[in-house]
Design an enzyme around this catalytic site. Structure first.
Site, PDB file in Angstrom:
ATOM      1  CB  SER A 127       6.267  17.418  27.031  1.00 13.50           C
ATOM      2  OG  SER A 127       5.518  16.962  27.234  1.00 13.50           O
ATOM      3  CE1 TYR A 151       8.552  12.198  28.019  1.00 13.25           C
ATOM      4  CE2 TYR A 151       7.393  13.261  28.351  1.00 13.25           C
ATOM      5  CZ  TYR A 151       7.559  13.280  27.778  1.00 13.25           C
ATOM      6  OH  TYR A 151       7.436  13.939  27.011  1.00 13.25           O
ATOM      7  CE  LYS A 155      10.945  15.051  26.298  1.00  7.07           C
ATOM      8  NZ  LYS A 155      11.870  15.465  24.484  1.00  7.07           N
TER       9      LYS A 155
HETATM   10  C1  WQD Z   1      -5.464  10.957  28.557  1.00  8.88           C
HETATM   11  C2  WQD Z   1      -7.045  11.876  29.201  1.00  8.88           C
HETATM   12  C3  WQD Z   1      -6.457  10.357  31.219  1.00  8.88           C
HETATM   13  C4  WQD Z   1      -5.326   6.914  29.294  1.00  8.88           C
HETATM   14  C5  WQD Z   1       0.764  12.029  28.598  1.00  8.88           C
HETATM   15  C6  WQD Z   1       1.851  12.890  29.184  1.00  8.88           C
HETATM   16  C7  WQD Z   1       1.952  13.936  28.037  1.00  8.88           C
HETATM   17  C8  WQD Z   1       2.368  13.692  26.755  1.00  8.88           C
HETATM   18  C9  WQD Z   1       0.897  12.741  26.299  1.00  8.88           C
HETATM   19  C10 WQD Z   1       4.622  13.076  26.307  1.00  8.88           C
HETATM   20  C11 WQD Z   1      -6.135  11.783  30.923  1.00  8.88           C
HETATM   21  C12 WQD Z   1      -7.515   9.645  30.455  1.00  8.88           C
HETATM   22  C13 WQD Z   1      -6.380   7.441  29.518  1.00  8.88           C
HETATM   23  C14 WQD Z   1      -6.948   5.467  29.500  1.00  8.88           C
HETATM   24  C15 WQD Z   1      -8.437   7.356  30.715  1.00  8.88           C
HETATM   25  N1  WQD Z   1       3.386  12.547  26.383  1.00  8.88           N
HETATM   26  N2  WQD Z   1      -6.962   7.984  29.984  1.00  8.88           N
HETATM   27  N3  WQD Z   1      -7.828   5.472  30.150  1.00  8.88           N
HETATM   28  O1  WQD Z   1      -2.220  11.869  30.376  1.00  8.88           O
HETATM   29  O2  WQD Z   1      -2.566  13.732  29.381  1.00  8.88           O
HETATM   30  O3  WQD Z   1      -0.421  13.322  28.797  1.00  8.88           O
HETATM   31  O4  WQD Z   1       1.047  12.229  27.218  1.00  8.88           O
HETATM   32  O5  WQD Z   1       5.548  13.486  25.738  1.00  8.88           O
HETATM   33  O6  WQD Z   1       3.398  14.215  28.964  1.00  8.88           O
HETATM   34  O7  WQD Z   1       1.049  12.617  30.520  1.00  8.88           O
HETATM   35  O8  WQD Z   1      -2.401  12.127  28.077  1.00  8.88           O
HETATM   36  O9  WQD Z   1      -3.406   9.799  26.813  1.00  8.88           O
HETATM   37  O10 WQD Z   1      -2.556   9.699  28.546  1.00  8.88           O
HETATM   38  O11 WQD Z   1      -4.715  10.407  28.956  1.00  8.88           O
HETATM   39  O12 WQD Z   1      -9.309   7.155  31.581  1.00  8.88           O
HETATM   40  O13 WQD Z   1      -6.693   4.097  29.495  1.00  8.88           O
HETATM   41  O14 WQD Z   1      -7.472  10.656  28.557  1.00  8.88           O
HETATM   42  O15 WQD Z   1      -6.693  10.103  32.727  1.00  8.88           O
HETATM   43  O16 WQD Z   1      -7.390  11.875  31.238  1.00  8.88           O
HETATM   44  P1  WQD Z   1      -1.957  12.898  29.215  1.00  8.88           P
HETATM   45  P2  WQD Z   1      -3.150  10.780  28.622  1.00  8.88           P
END
Ligand code: WQD
Length: 340
Positions: A127, A151, A155
């Site tokens: 990841s 998590y 990885k």
């Molecule tokens: C994306 C953007 C949030 C939800 C995570 C894991 C990573 C991988 C993918 C696993 C950010 C914003 C989100 C919401 C928001 N997973 N957001 N409101 O954090 O980049 O990655 O998922 O294998 O390891 O860390 O992805 O989709 O959670 O967030 O504003 O309700 O959307 O702050 O900027 P992230 P995400």
């Protein structure tokens, strides 16, 4: 010559199920293993409807050594793609032991079983989280590694375990695939991301708001150092990601050695851009509130995907609009996920 057989762990999960179809289409035999801890048996009938072949499947926990041995016995498995893992960042901070036990226990068991059966070709689901807070953008594979959650640590530790294994026995060939932000769904609308509870990730949350299942999106911060202040990420269509696994397996099975590759598009999109693209794709509005930052989040994260393009001949072709269109089709056709 018969086609090589590929074993998928976590086979009925989101990325694995799409990869299953891509491998079938590329002519591989596929056998899947899953314990349905975070997926539904319904995925198997959906795969059969899309791919026309009845999927070969064994229900088992990949932490169970004798169950996994039984899967290998009597089969010539050419390679394993190890998807099975717990994947919720937030939950991992509450249940760290469960994450270490499951994600590392399953990896060790998969590798030990492979070794017993002289199968030494593995693709590991890593990841972009292994880059922690990146010092430079876009992120290259040789960037410094650091993690901010249990998590993420599983990885990075997983990668380190495999690198030690390769050092000890260079006949292993391992693909370390660092996924950026997987989104989208199969264009049939029959399989897609199927979160059991409240989605943690942006795209499934947005699609549930568009559907009216949830009232409003919370945008976690608009004071980041990005063009519109909201977080920037490298969203990658799950169908492109699936093709990336096919390309990696070909590379490994061709005897080209091990490889560590970013699977991202190299394009950063902000939360607001994604929300607007989803509104266009769905024709529905996505009301939102700006709230405070989510702990642990970073300003921006996107890949330098050059290595995957040059070494694997792979790139993420589908754009953000296609990702939203396909997510929306899946959401509309399956308002309650696989269950309903
Ligand atoms: C994306 C953007 C949030 C939800 C995570 C894991 C990573 C991988 C993918 C696993 C950010 C914003 C989100 C919401 C928001 N997973 N957001 N409101 O954090 O980049 O990655 O998922 O294998 O390891 O860390 O992805 O989709 O959670 O967030 O504003 O309700 O959307 O702050 O900027 P992230 P995400």
């Amino acid at each position: 010559m018969t086609n090589p057989t590929i074993l998928l762990t976590g086979a009925t999960g989101y990325i694995a199920s799409h990869t299953w179809l891509a491998l079938q289409a590329a002519g591989f035999n596929v056998i899947g293993v899953d314990n349905f801890s975070n997926s539904s048996p319904e995925v198997l009938s959906r795969l059969e409807r899309i791919g026309t072949l009845r999927p070969e499947f064994v229900q088992a926990d990949v932490c169970d050594a004798s169950a996994l041995d039984a899967v290998f016995a009597g089969r010539r498995i050419a390679a394993v793609v190890h998807f099975a893992a717990h994947k919720a960042v937030g939950e991992s901070t509450v249940r760290p032991l469960a994450y270490y036990a499951n994600n590392l226990g399953s990896l060790l068991n998969v590798c030990q079983t492979m070794q017993r059966h002289c199968c030494k070709t593995l693709v590991f689901s890593s990841s972009a989280t292994v880059y922690g807070k990146p010092e430079r953008l876009p992120i290259r594979e040789d960037a410094a590694l650091a993690t901010t959650s249990p998590y993420g640590a599983t990885k990075l530790m997983g990668e380190n375990i495999l690198r030690d294994l390769e050092k000890a026995d260079p006949t292993w060939a391992i693909g370390y695939l660092r996924y950026f932000n997987p989104v989208g769904a199969h264009e049939s609308g029959l399989i897609g991301e199927d979160p059991r509870d409240t989605p943690n990730n942006l795209m499934p949350y947005v699609s549930q708001v568009a559907m009216g299942k949830r009232a409003r999106l919370q945008i976690f911060g608009n004071d980041y150092d990005t063009p519109d202040g909201t977080g920037v990420r490298d969203y990658i269509h799950v169908l492109d990601l699936a093709d990336g696994h096919v390309a990696a397996l070909r590379y490994l099975l061709d005897g080209k050695g091990s490889i560590t590759a970013n699977l991202g598009r190299g394009r950063g999109h902000s939360v607001l851009e994604l929300v607007r693209a989803f509104e266009r794709a769905s024709g529905c509005s996505v009301p939102f509130d700006i709230v405070s930052r989510r702990p642990g989040d970073i300003d921006a994260c996107y890949a330098d995907p050059t290595l995957a393009r040059l070494a694997l001949g792979w790139q993420g072709l589908r754009d953000l609009d296609a990702m939203c269109v396909d997510t929306w089709r899946w959401q509309r056709l399956n308002p309650n996920g696989m269950a309903g």
